[in-house]
Design a protein around this motif. Structure first.
Motif, PDB file in Angstrom:
ATOM      1  N   VAL A 140      12.632  -4.208  -0.996  1.00 25.64           N
ATOM      2  CA  VAL A 140      11.223  -4.313  -0.615  1.00 25.64           C
ATOM      3  C   VAL A 140      10.373  -4.252  -1.881  1.00 25.64           C
ATOM      4  CG1 VAL A 140       9.315  -3.238   0.644  1.00 25.64           C
ATOM      5  CG2 VAL A 140      11.595  -3.365   1.680  1.00 25.64           C
ATOM      6  N   VAL A 141       9.585  -5.300  -2.101  1.00 22.03           N
ATOM      7  CA  VAL A 141       8.829  -5.418  -3.347  1.00 22.03           C
ATOM      8  C   VAL A 141       7.325  -5.248  -3.155  1.00 22.03           C
ATOM      9  CG1 VAL A 141      10.567  -6.861  -4.464  1.00 22.03           C
ATOM     10  CG2 VAL A 141       8.739  -7.947  -3.134  1.00 22.03           C
ATOM     11  N   GLY A 142       6.910  -4.813  -1.958  1.00 26.64           N
ATOM     12  CA  GLY A 142       5.491  -4.605  -1.770  1.00 26.64           C
ATOM     13  C   GLY A 142       5.080  -4.535  -0.315  1.00 26.64           C
ATOM     14  N   VAL A 143       3.770  -4.603  -0.116  1.00 29.35           N
ATOM     15  CA  VAL A 143       3.146  -4.562   1.201  1.00 29.35           C
ATOM     16  C   VAL A 143       2.607  -5.950   1.505  1.00 29.35           C
ATOM     17  CG1 VAL A 143       1.268  -3.555   2.557  1.00 29.35           C
ATOM     18  CG2 VAL A 143       2.542  -2.125   0.946  1.00 29.35           C
ATOM     19  N   GLY A 144       2.899  -6.461   2.694  1.00 33.04           N
ATOM     20  CA  GLY A 144       2.348  -7.768   3.026  1.00 33.04           C
ATOM     21  C   GLY A 144       3.118  -8.480   4.121  1.00 33.04           C
ATOM     22  N   GLU A 145       2.566  -9.581   4.664  1.00 36.12           N
ATOM     23  CA  GLU A 145       1.292 -10.102   4.274  1.00 36.12           C
ATOM     24  C   GLU A 145       0.215  -9.521   5.167  1.00 36.12           C
ATOM     25  OE1 GLU A 145       0.676 -14.418   5.370  1.00 36.12           O
ATOM     26  OE2 GLU A 145       2.810 -14.273   5.893  1.00 36.12           O
ATOM     27  N   ILE A 146      -0.709  -8.800   4.549  1.00 40.15           N
ATOM     28  CA  ILE A 146      -1.823  -8.177   5.244  1.00 40.15           C
ATOM     29  C   ILE A 146      -3.077  -8.997   4.966  1.00 40.15           C
ATOM     30  CG2 ILE A 146      -0.805  -5.896   5.194  1.00 40.15           C
ATOM     31  CD1 ILE A 146      -2.523  -5.207   2.772  1.00 40.15           C
ATOM     32  N   GLY A 147      -4.152  -8.690   5.687  1.00 45.17           N
ATOM     33  CA  GLY A 147      -5.383  -9.415   5.430  1.00 45.17           C
ATOM     34  C   GLY A 147      -6.160  -9.681   6.689  1.00 45.17           C
ATOM     35  N   TYR A 148      -6.888 -10.782   6.675  1.00 49.57           N
ATOM     36  CA  TYR A 148      -7.741 -11.174   7.797  1.00 49.57           C
ATOM     37  C   TYR A 148      -7.195 -12.416   8.476  1.00 49.57           C
ATOM     38  CZ  TYR A 148     -11.340  -8.070   5.821  1.00 49.57           C
ATOM     39  OH  TYR A 148     -12.039  -6.989   5.343  1.00 49.57           O
ATOM     40  N   ASP A 149      -7.337 -12.449   9.801  1.00 53.91           N
ATOM     41  CA  ASP A 149      -7.026 -13.640  10.595  1.00 53.91           C
ATOM     42  C   ASP A 149      -8.292 -14.104  11.324  1.00 53.91           C
ATOM     43  OD1 ASP A 149      -5.057 -15.556  11.654  1.00 53.91           O
ATOM     44  OD2 ASP A 149      -5.487 -14.586  13.572  1.00 53.91           O
ATOM     45  N   ASP A 150      -8.773 -13.287  12.249  1.00 50.51           N
ATOM     46  CA  ASP A 150     -10.025 -13.596  12.958  1.00 50.51           C
ATOM     47  C   ASP A 150     -11.193 -12.756  12.465  1.00 50.51           C
ATOM     48  OD1 ASP A 150      -9.075 -15.619  14.636  1.00 50.51           O
ATOM     49  OD2 ASP A 150      -8.250 -14.158  16.051  1.00 50.51           O
ATOM     50  N   MET A 151     -10.972 -11.980  11.404  1.00 49.64           N
ATOM     51  CA  MET A 151     -12.030 -11.151  10.799  1.00 49.64           C
ATOM     52  C   MET A 151     -12.551 -10.099  11.779  1.00 49.64           C
ATOM     53  SD  MET A 151     -12.516 -12.500   7.649  1.00 49.64           S
ATOM     54  CE  MET A 151     -14.194 -12.114   7.153  1.00 49.64           C
ATOM     55  N   THR A 152     -11.665  -9.456  12.508  1.00 50.74           N
ATOM     56  CA  THR A 152     -12.066  -8.432  13.472  1.00 50.74           C
ATOM     57  C   THR A 152     -12.120  -7.055  12.821  1.00 50.74           C
ATOM     58  OG1 THR A 152      -9.816  -7.876  14.177  1.00 50.74           O
ATOM     59  CG2 THR A 152     -10.889  -9.750  15.282  1.00 50.74           C
ATOM     60  N   ASP A 153     -12.734  -6.104  13.553  1.00 48.66           N
ATOM     61  CA  ASP A 153     -12.797  -4.731  13.055  1.00 48.66           C
ATOM     62  C   ASP A 153     -11.399  -4.124  12.947  1.00 48.66           C
ATOM     63  OD1 ASP A 153     -15.548  -4.871  12.899  1.00 48.66           O
ATOM     64  OD2 ASP A 153     -15.886  -3.904  14.843  1.00 48.66           O
ATOM     65  N   HIS A 154     -10.527  -4.432  13.926  1.00 46.24           N
ATOM     66  CA  HIS A 154      -9.163  -3.911  13.874  1.00 46.24           C
ATOM     67  C   HIS A 154      -8.427  -4.431  12.638  1.00 46.24           C
ATOM     68  CE1 HIS A 154      -9.280  -1.840  17.649  1.00 46.24           C
ATOM     69  NE2 HIS A 154      -9.547  -2.917  18.340  1.00 46.24           N
ATOM     70  N   GLU A 155      -8.582  -5.721  12.348  1.00 46.43           N
ATOM     71  CA  GLU A 155      -7.939  -6.283  11.164  1.00 46.43           C
ATOM     72  C   GLU A 155      -8.429  -5.577   9.905  1.00 46.43           C
ATOM     73  OE1 GLU A 155      -7.715 -10.745  13.122  1.00 46.43           O
ATOM     74  OE2 GLU A 155      -8.742 -10.459  11.213  1.00 46.43           O
ATOM     75  N   HIS A 156      -9.728  -5.355   9.832  1.00 43.66           N
ATOM     76  CA  HIS A 156     -10.304  -4.703   8.656  1.00 43.66           C
ATOM     77  C   HIS A 156      -9.733  -3.302   8.473  1.00 43.66           C
ATOM     78  CE1 HIS A 156     -13.401  -3.870   5.607  1.00 43.66           C
ATOM     79  NE2 HIS A 156     -13.480  -2.668   6.168  1.00 43.66           N
ATOM     80  N   LYS A 157      -9.663  -2.552   9.575  1.00 41.39           N
ATOM     81  CA  LYS A 157      -9.155  -1.182   9.511  1.00 41.39           C
ATOM     82  C   LYS A 157      -7.708  -1.149   9.028  1.00 41.39           C
ATOM     83  CE  LYS A 157      -8.067   2.795  12.446  1.00 41.39           C
ATOM     84  NZ  LYS A 157      -8.083   3.329  13.830  1.00 41.39           N
ATOM     85  N   LEU A 158      -6.861  -2.017   9.605  1.00 42.29           N
ATOM     86  CA  LEU A 158      -5.448  -2.029   9.239  1.00 42.29           C
ATOM     87  C   LEU A 158      -5.233  -2.597   7.840  1.00 42.29           C
ATOM     88  CD1 LEU A 158      -3.081  -1.019  11.042  1.00 42.29           C
ATOM     89  CD2 LEU A 158      -5.215  -1.379  12.278  1.00 42.29           C
ATOM     90  N   PHE A 159      -6.035  -3.571   7.452  1.00 36.60           N
ATOM     91  CA  PHE A 159      -5.987  -4.126   6.105  1.00 36.60           C
ATOM     92  C   PHE A 159      -6.274  -3.017   5.095  1.00 36.60           C
ATOM     93  CE2 PHE A 159      -7.981  -7.841   3.414  1.00 36.60           C
ATOM     94  CZ  PHE A 159      -7.036  -7.634   2.428  1.00 36.60           C
TER      95      PHE A 159
END
Length: 296
Positions: free
Chosen positions: A101-120
């Motif tokens: 395991v070489v890192g964290v990912g792929e994280i980020g935005y999909d629909d730009m929701t509050d849940h995505e932001h929090k988990l990102f």
């Protein structure tokens, strides 16, 4: 020339793809955790999936001479399922300790929701605490605002930008990313995101520093040979071997060796393989005669 595909979803690919990739010069890949085409219905299925990409998929790749690494996360699309998000986050620390395991990912935005932001944000903080690289997914829709929001959050969290690759860039977003200290990833897709001709033009215009090229090949229409195909086009456009090697081999190594999972010297050595070996009692073969690498 050796190639490194730093973003490819091999869980969705066949063993024939591994054989073709090896023949084309691919010797290392990174598989980011992502969604499987339909929503998972309980947290335990993520645990099984993480076990697969850290275990079986690593073994399957190795049986054809390719080193397989991965990144672990709750991906952007499935971050919108808060009912099991907390349980999945509890899985992550133990998987982030795995050898490949070489890192964290792929994280980020999909629909730009509050849940995505929090988990990102939460997962960026996990990476920051561990000094691990991060692969960031940028949205298919409203990409420009998505990339700007991504840069803003990276700076809010305060993670070392040289550990972050902002992926799936295009002509509009690449200049924004290069104004940061983040790496700029580009996905070569047949009908969307970026094609090889446009990619070569961008390297011609912006140079090769902090540029990554990947196939992101998954269960959709995609090409697991996109990296060597793009390298071939660069060769046709009179790029030097040194520049091609930098983009397609040296750059991904320079970023992801910061994880401590490998060194460049290790990757320069051909991987030995013996197809008579088993993984938890299972073989990649179906009646074929097992083969060995010449140095095995």
């Amino acid at each position: 020339m050796k190639y490194f595909d730093p973003h490819i979803h091999m869980t969705s690919r066949t063993t024939d793809d591994y054989m073709a990739m090896y023949k084309a010069g691919i010797r290392a890949v990174i598989e980011p955790a992502f969604w499987l085409g339909q929503p998972r219905t309980h947290a335990g299925s993520f645990d099984d999936y993480f076990q697969s990409i850290t275990g079986w998929e690593r073994f399957r790749a190795s049986q054809f001479g390719i080193r397989h690494f991965c990144t672990i996360c709750l991906n952007a699309k499935e971050a919108n399922n808060p009912e099991y998000a907390d349980e999945i986050l509890e899985y992550l620390p133990r998987y982030l300790e795995k050898d490949n395991v070489v890192g964290v990912g792929e994280i980020g935005y999909d629909d730009m929701t509050d849940h995505e932001h929090k988990l990102f944000k939460t997962q960026l903080e996990m990476a920051k605490e561990r000094d691990l690289p991060v692969i960031v997914h940028t949205p298919h829709r409203d990409k420009l605002n998505g990339v700007q929001a991504t840069i803003d959050l990276i700076r809010d969290v305060g993670i070392d930008e040289t550990l972050v690759v902002i992926d799936h860039n295009n002509e509009e977003t690449l200049p924004m990313v290069l104004e940061t200290n983040c790496w700029a990833g580009h996905t070569i897709y047949p009908h969307s995101k970026m094609d090889a001709d446009r990619m070569v033009d961008l390297i011609q215009q912006y140079g090769s520093d902090r540029i990554l090229v990947n196939s992101s090949a998954d269960w959709g229409i995609s090409n697991p040979l996109a990296v060597p195909v793009t390298a071939g086009l660069m060769k046709e456009q009179n790029f030097s071997d040194e520049i091609i090697q930098k983009v397609m081999w040296d750059n991904p190594i320079a970023l992801f060796e910061k994880s401590g999972a490998f060194t460049k010297a290790e990757l320069e050595t051909e991987l030995e393989f013996d197809q008579s070996l088993l993984f938890q009692g299972n073989s990649v073969l179906r009646g074929q005669r097992p083969e060995k690498s010449s140095n095995a």
